[in-house]
Design a protein around this motif. Structure first.
Motif, short mmCIF file in Angstrom:
data_model
loop_
_atom_site.label_atom_id
_atom_site.label_comp_id
_atom_site.label_asym_id
_atom_site.label_seq_id
_atom_site.Cartn_x
_atom_site.Cartn_y
_atom_site.Cartn_z
N GLN A 1 0.83 -1.20 0.00
CA GLN A 1 0.00 0.00 0.00
C GLN A 1 0.87 1.26 0.00
OE1 GLN A 1 -2.49 -0.49 3.43
NE2 GLN A 1 -3.89 -1.94 2.42
N LYS A 2 1.94 1.22 0.78
CA LYS A 2 2.84 2.37 0.84
C LYS A 2 3.51 2.61 -0.50
CE LYS A 2 6.63 4.24 3.63
NZ LYS A 2 7.56 3.98 4.76
N ALA A 3 3.92 1.52 -1.16
CA ALA A 3 4.55 1.65 -2.48
C ALA A 3 3.56 2.19 -3.50
CB ALA A 3 5.10 0.30 -2.93
N GLY A 4 2.29 1.74 -3.38
CA GLY A 4 1.27 2.23 -4.30
C GLY A 4 1.01 3.71 -4.12
N LYS A 5 0.97 4.17 -2.87
CA LYS A 5 0.76 5.58 -2.61
C LYS A 5 1.92 6.41 -3.12
CE LYS A 5 -2.18 4.94 1.46
NZ LYS A 5 -2.30 5.14 2.94
N LEU A 6 3.13 5.90 -2.93
CA LEU A 6 4.31 6.62 -3.42
C LEU A 6 4.28 6.73 -4.94
CD1 LEU A 6 7.05 7.95 -2.99
CD2 LEU A 6 8.09 5.67 -2.94
N ALA A 7 3.91 5.61 -5.63
CA ALA A 7 3.84 5.64 -7.09
C ALA A 7 2.79 6.64 -7.57
CB ALA A 7 3.53 4.24 -7.62
N GLN A 8 1.65 6.68 -6.86
CA GLN A 8 0.59 7.62 -7.21
C GLN A 8 1.07 9.06 -7.05
OE1 GLN A 8 -2.28 7.08 -8.62
NE2 GLN A 8 -2.88 9.26 -8.56
N ARG A 9 1.78 9.32 -5.98
CA ARG A 9 2.29 10.67 -5.74
C ARG A 9 3.28 11.10 -6.82
NH1 ARG A 9 1.32 15.64 -4.54
NH2 ARG A 9 3.03 16.70 -3.43
N LEU A 10 4.13 10.13 -7.24
CA LEU A 10 5.10 10.43 -8.28
C LEU A 10 4.40 10.76 -9.60
CD1 LEU A 10 7.83 7.72 -7.53
CD2 LEU A 10 8.04 10.20 -7.21
N GLU B 1 1.47 12.07 -9.90
CA GLU B 1 0.88 13.40 -9.76
C GLU B 1 1.92 14.49 -9.99
OE1 GLU B 1 -0.74 13.32 -5.85
OE2 GLU B 1 -2.49 12.08 -6.39
N LEU B 2 3.18 14.17 -9.77
CA LEU B 2 4.27 15.11 -10.00
C LEU B 2 4.81 15.02 -11.41
CD1 LEU B 2 6.16 14.71 -6.58
CD2 LEU B 2 4.70 16.62 -7.28
N GLY B 3 4.20 14.16 -12.21
CA GLY B 3 4.64 14.00 -13.58
C GLY B 3 5.83 13.08 -13.76
N ILE B 4 6.05 12.25 -12.76
CA ILE B 4 7.16 11.30 -12.81
C ILE B 4 6.63 9.89 -12.97
CG2 ILE B 4 9.19 10.39 -11.61
CD1 ILE B 4 9.24 13.03 -10.02
N ASN B 5 7.16 9.19 -13.95
CA ASN B 5 6.75 7.79 -14.16
C ASN B 5 7.58 6.92 -13.22
OD1 ASN B 5 6.03 5.25 -14.93
ND2 ASN B 5 6.44 5.54 -17.12
N PRO B 6 6.96 6.32 -12.22
CA PRO B 6 7.73 5.52 -11.25
C PRO B 6 8.45 4.35 -11.88
CG PRO B 6 5.38 5.16 -10.95
CD PRO B 6 5.52 6.31 -11.90
N GLU B 7 7.96 3.85 -13.01
CA GLU B 7 8.60 2.70 -13.65
C GLU B 7 9.93 3.08 -14.31
OE1 GLU B 7 5.82 0.99 -16.30
OE2 GLU B 7 4.43 0.39 -14.71
N GLU B 8 10.14 4.41 -14.51
CA GLU B 8 11.38 4.86 -15.14
C GLU B 8 12.43 5.25 -14.11
OE1 GLU B 8 10.23 8.01 -17.68
OE2 GLU B 8 9.25 6.70 -19.16
N ILE B 9 12.05 5.17 -12.88
CA ILE B 9 13.02 5.55 -11.83
C ILE B 9 13.96 4.38 -11.56
CG2 ILE B 9 13.26 6.21 -9.41
CD1 ILE B 9 10.60 7.61 -9.59
#
Length: 262
Positions: free
Chosen positions: A243-252, A254-262
Motif C-alpha cells: 500500500q505504501k509503495a502504491g501511494k508513493l507511485a501515485q504521488r510520483l 501526480e508530480l509528472g514522474i513515471n515511477p517505472e522509469e526511476i
C-alpha cells in the motif's frame, strides 16, 4: 528355582523365588478409587512420551509381585512398580504376575497411593500374610518405597539403608531424586482427565517437567497458533508495504514522474 538366604537376625522361613503356574488363582483386589489407576497411568505416560521406557523393563500398576516364604506364596500388588530388566516371555504368553530373581531383576521402586481407607501401606506385620511395608523391606528388599497421599498432596520416599527403610528429605523444590530412573519425583497441583487435585510428576536433572500427552498437544496448538500469528503479521507487513509503495507511485505520477522509469 532360586533360593536366597534370609538375614541371620530374621526369623523368616527360607525365601524362594518360584514363577507362578499359569493357572495359579491370583487375588482379585478391586481398585479403591478411580484416582489410583489415573495416577499410575499418568506416571507411565510421561516416561513413555519421553522415550524412557525400554522393552526390557516392567512398569505396571496393581500388578502381583510374588515370593514364596516357607511353604506359602505371598503376592502383593503395589499401585505402581518399576523393574529395570525382566526376562522376555515366550511368544504369545502374557505376564500375569512377576517373581523377582526367577523372572528378572527385583523391583527398583514400588509406590502405594493411600486411599480414604488405608490399605496397610505402613504395615510391618512380620507374620503371614505379612504387611506391605515388611514385604517390600524384608522379603523383596526393594531399594525405594514411595507412599503418596493424593487427598492432601503428601509424598514420602523411603530408601533401603542397612536393611531398613529410612525416610528421605526432599530437595529445595520439594522433590525426591530417584536414582533408578535418573529423574526427580514430586507433587504437582492441577487438572488431568477432568480431575483437579494432586498428581505425581517426573522432572529431569535440569528441572524440566516431563509432559503428559495432553500438554504436548496444547504445546503444539500454541506453537501452531504462534506460527499462524507470525504468518498473519508478515502478511499484514507485506500488505502495508504494498500500500505504501502504491501511494508513493501515485504521488510520483501526480508530480509528472513515471515511477517505472526511476
Amino acid at each position: 528355582m532360586t533360593v536366597l538366604q534370609g538375614h541371620p537376625a530374621n526369623a523368616l522361613p527360607p525365601i524362594t523365588w518360584q514363577k507362578l503356574p499359569a493357572d495359579f488363582p491370583l487375588p482379585d483386589e478391586p481398585v479403591e478409587s478411580n484416582l489410583q489407576p489415573l495416577l499410575a497411568a499418568a506416571l507411565r505416560e510421561s516416561l513413555e512420551l519421553a522415550g524412557l521406557i525400554l522393552e526390557s523393563m516392567l512398569i505396571a500398576s496393581n500388578f502381583g509381585i510374588c515370593a514364596t516364604v516357607g511353604d506359602k506364596t505371598i503376592i502383593k500388588a503395589p499401585d505402581w512398580v518399576y523393574v529395570p530388566s525382566v526376562h522376555p516371555l515366550p511368544a504369545g504368553e502374557i505376564r500375569r504376575s512377576y517373581t523377582p530373581h526367577a523372572e528378572g531383576d527385583k523391583p527398583a521402586l514400588v509406590m502405594e497411593f493411600i486411599s480414604a481407607t488405608e490399605g496397610g501401606e505402613y504395615s510391618i506385620n512380620p507374620h503371614y500374610p505379612y504387611g506391605k511395608w515388611y514385604f517390600y523391606e524384608q522379603i523383596l528388599k526393594i531399594p525405594v518405597y514411595v507412599i503418596f497421599h493424593p487427598q492432601i498432596g503428601v509424598l514420602e520416599t523411603h530408601l533401603l539403608e542397612q536393611g531398613k527403610y529410612q525416610q528421605q528429605s526432599p530437595d529445595e523444590n520439594g522433590r525426591f531424586w530417584i536414582e533408578a530412573l535418573g529423574l526427580f519425583l514430586g507433587v504437582w497441583m492441577g487438572k488431568k482427565a477432568e480431575l483437579e487435585g494432586y498428581w505425581l510428576r517426573w522432572w529431569d536433572r535440569s528441572g524440566n517437567l516431563l509432559p503428559w500427552g495432553s500438554e504436548l498437544v496444547e504445546q503444539e496448538r500454541q506453537r501452531a497458533e504462534q506460527e499462524r500469528q507470525r504468518a498473519e503479521q508478515e502478511r499484514q507487513r507485506a500488505e502495508q508495504a504494498e500500500q505504501k509503495a502504491g501511494k508513493l507511485a501515485q504521488r510520483l505520477r501526480e508530480l509528472g514522474i513515471n515511477p517505472e522509469e526511476i
